[in-house]
Design a protein around this motif. Structure first.
Motif, PDB file in Angstrom:
ATOM      1  N   SER A  86       8.886   1.676   8.059  1.00  0.00           N
ATOM      2  CA  SER A  86       9.301   3.073   8.227  1.00  0.00           C
ATOM      3  C   SER A  86       9.909   3.614   6.941  1.00  0.00           C
ATOM      4  O   SER A  86       9.589   4.727   6.508  1.00  0.00           O
ATOM      5  CB  SER A  86      10.297   3.184   9.379  1.00  0.00           C
ATOM      6  N   GLN A  87      10.748   2.825   6.301  1.00  0.00           N
ATOM      7  CA  GLN A  87      11.374   3.264   5.048  1.00  0.00           C
ATOM      8  C   GLN A  87      10.330   3.433   3.941  1.00  0.00           C
ATOM      9  O   GLN A  87      10.362   4.411   3.190  1.00  0.00           O
ATOM     10  CB  GLN A  87      12.463   2.283   4.608  1.00  0.00           C
ATOM     11  N   CYS A  88       9.414   2.490   3.854  1.00  0.00           N
ATOM     12  CA  CYS A  88       8.331   2.609   2.855  1.00  0.00           C
ATOM     13  C   CYS A  88       7.466   3.829   3.139  1.00  0.00           C
ATOM     14  O   CYS A  88       7.029   4.526   2.212  1.00  0.00           O
ATOM     15  CB  CYS A  88       7.468   1.348   2.849  1.00  0.00           C
ATOM     16  N   ALA A  89       7.208   4.096   4.424  1.00  0.00           N
ATOM     17  CA  ALA A  89       6.410   5.267   4.798  1.00  0.00           C
ATOM     18  C   ALA A  89       7.135   6.560   4.441  1.00  0.00           C
ATOM     19  O   ALA A  89       6.507   7.524   3.995  1.00  0.00           O
ATOM     20  CB  ALA A  89       6.072   5.232   6.285  1.00  0.00           C
ATOM     21  N   ASN A 132       9.216  -0.718  13.060  1.00  0.00           N
ATOM     22  CA  ASN A 132       9.597  -1.597  11.967  1.00  0.00           C
ATOM     23  C   ASN A 132      10.352  -0.800  10.904  1.00  0.00           C
ATOM     24  O   ASN A 132       9.797   0.108  10.277  1.00  0.00           O
ATOM     25  CB  ASN A 132       8.352  -2.248  11.364  1.00  0.00           C
ATOM     26  N   LYS A 133      11.609  -1.145  10.683  1.00  0.00           N
ATOM     27  CA  LYS A 133      12.461  -0.375   9.767  1.00  0.00           C
ATOM     28  C   LYS A 133      11.978  -0.443   8.323  1.00  0.00           C
ATOM     29  O   LYS A 133      12.028   0.554   7.611  1.00  0.00           O
ATOM     30  CB  LYS A 133      13.910  -0.842   9.859  1.00  0.00           C
ATOM     31  N   ASP A 134      11.519  -1.616   7.887  1.00  0.00           N
ATOM     32  CA  ASP A 134      11.027  -1.753   6.513  1.00  0.00           C
ATOM     33  C   ASP A 134       9.804  -0.871   6.275  1.00  0.00           C
ATOM     34  O   ASP A 134       9.716  -0.162   5.274  1.00  0.00           O
ATOM     35  CB  ASP A 134      10.677  -3.201   6.184  1.00  0.00           C
ATOM     36  N   ALA A 161       0.839  -1.207   0.000  1.00  0.00           N
ATOM     37  CA  ALA A 161       0.000   0.000   0.000  1.00  0.00           C
ATOM     38  C   ALA A 161       0.874   1.258   0.000  1.00  0.00           C
ATOM     39  O   ALA A 161       0.614   2.217  -0.743  1.00  0.00           O
ATOM     40  CB  ALA A 161      -0.929  -0.003   1.209  1.00  0.00           C
ATOM     41  N   LEU A 162       1.915   1.260   0.803  1.00  0.00           N
ATOM     42  CA  LEU A 162       2.821   2.415   0.853  1.00  0.00           C
ATOM     43  C   LEU A 162       3.563   2.601  -0.464  1.00  0.00           C
ATOM     44  O   LEU A 162       3.742   3.733  -0.940  1.00  0.00           O
ATOM     45  CB  LEU A 162       3.812   2.258   2.010  1.00  0.00           C
ATOM     46  N   LYS A 163       3.975   1.502  -1.070  1.00  0.00           N
ATOM     47  CA  LYS A 163       4.661   1.586  -2.361  1.00  0.00           C
ATOM     48  C   LYS A 163       3.724   2.102  -3.451  1.00  0.00           C
ATOM     49  O   LYS A 163       4.147   2.840  -4.339  1.00  0.00           O
ATOM     50  CB  LYS A 163       5.251   0.232  -2.740  1.00  0.00           C
ATOM     51  N   LEU A 164       2.449   1.725  -3.374  1.00  0.00           N
ATOM     52  CA  LEU A 164       1.475   2.223  -4.347  1.00  0.00           C
ATOM     53  C   LEU A 164       1.334   3.744  -4.218  1.00  0.00           C
ATOM     54  O   LEU A 164       1.316   4.462  -5.214  1.00  0.00           O
ATOM     55  CB  LEU A 164       0.132   1.536  -4.156  1.00  0.00           C
TER      56      LEU A 164
END
Length: 155
Positions: free
Chosen positions: A90-93, A86-88, A52-55
């Motif tokens: 967080s990075q996507c956000a 969560n680092k993953d 969802a964040l990548k979209l």
């Protein structure tokens, strides 16, 4: 995993479709909000949230008018995910947030999106949400943790 794949398929369809299909864009934004509003449990898979964040990161410009309508909610969600443990995620956000903000700016400038009073109302709603979020103890705690990690960074 299946739902994450469905979001990835939606993302791919947005890449090939150049039409301004506001009805489908509204549906996509409702799906994104539904996914991102769900609390992420510690042991839960994060694939759906990351998709969802990548979209959002990939298609904020395309979805900007519909994202604008839900911008106050999305601001809070993205900020909380950005400051989460969560680092993953967080990075996507971070990536979604960096695309979301310029898209919102562009939508505010778009005279065809809505009239000036409606945009003013949306801006007021966003600012109220921002101030409420920044004043919450949870945010202050998360923010101080983030500041501490920046202070301990040797770079």
């Amino acid at each position: 995993v299946l739902m994450a794949s469905a979001l990835e398929a939606l993302s791919a369809s947005l890449e090939v479709s150049s039409s301004d299909d506001r009805t489908n864009h509204a549906r996509i934004v409702r799906i994104l909000l539904s996914v991102l509003s769900t609390q992420v449990e510690a042991r839960q898979r994060k694939d759906l949230h990351k998709a969802a964040l990548k979209l959002i990161a990939s298609h904020a410009d395309t979805l900007q008018n519909e994202l604008m309508k839900k911008s106050a909610q999305l601001f809070t969600i993205l900020l909380h995910l950005r400051l989460g443990n969560n680092k993953d995620l967080s990075q996507c956000a971070i990536e979604a947030y960096e695309k979301f903000l310029p898209a919102m700016s562009s939508a505010f400038k778009d005279e065809t999106f809505c009239d000036r009073p409606t945009r003013g109302h949306l801006l007021k709603q966003i600012l109220e949400t921002v101030f409420e979020t920044l004043d919450t103890p949870v945010f202050e705690e998360l923010s101080s943790k983030s500041d501490d990690s920046l202070d301990s960074d040797p770079a």
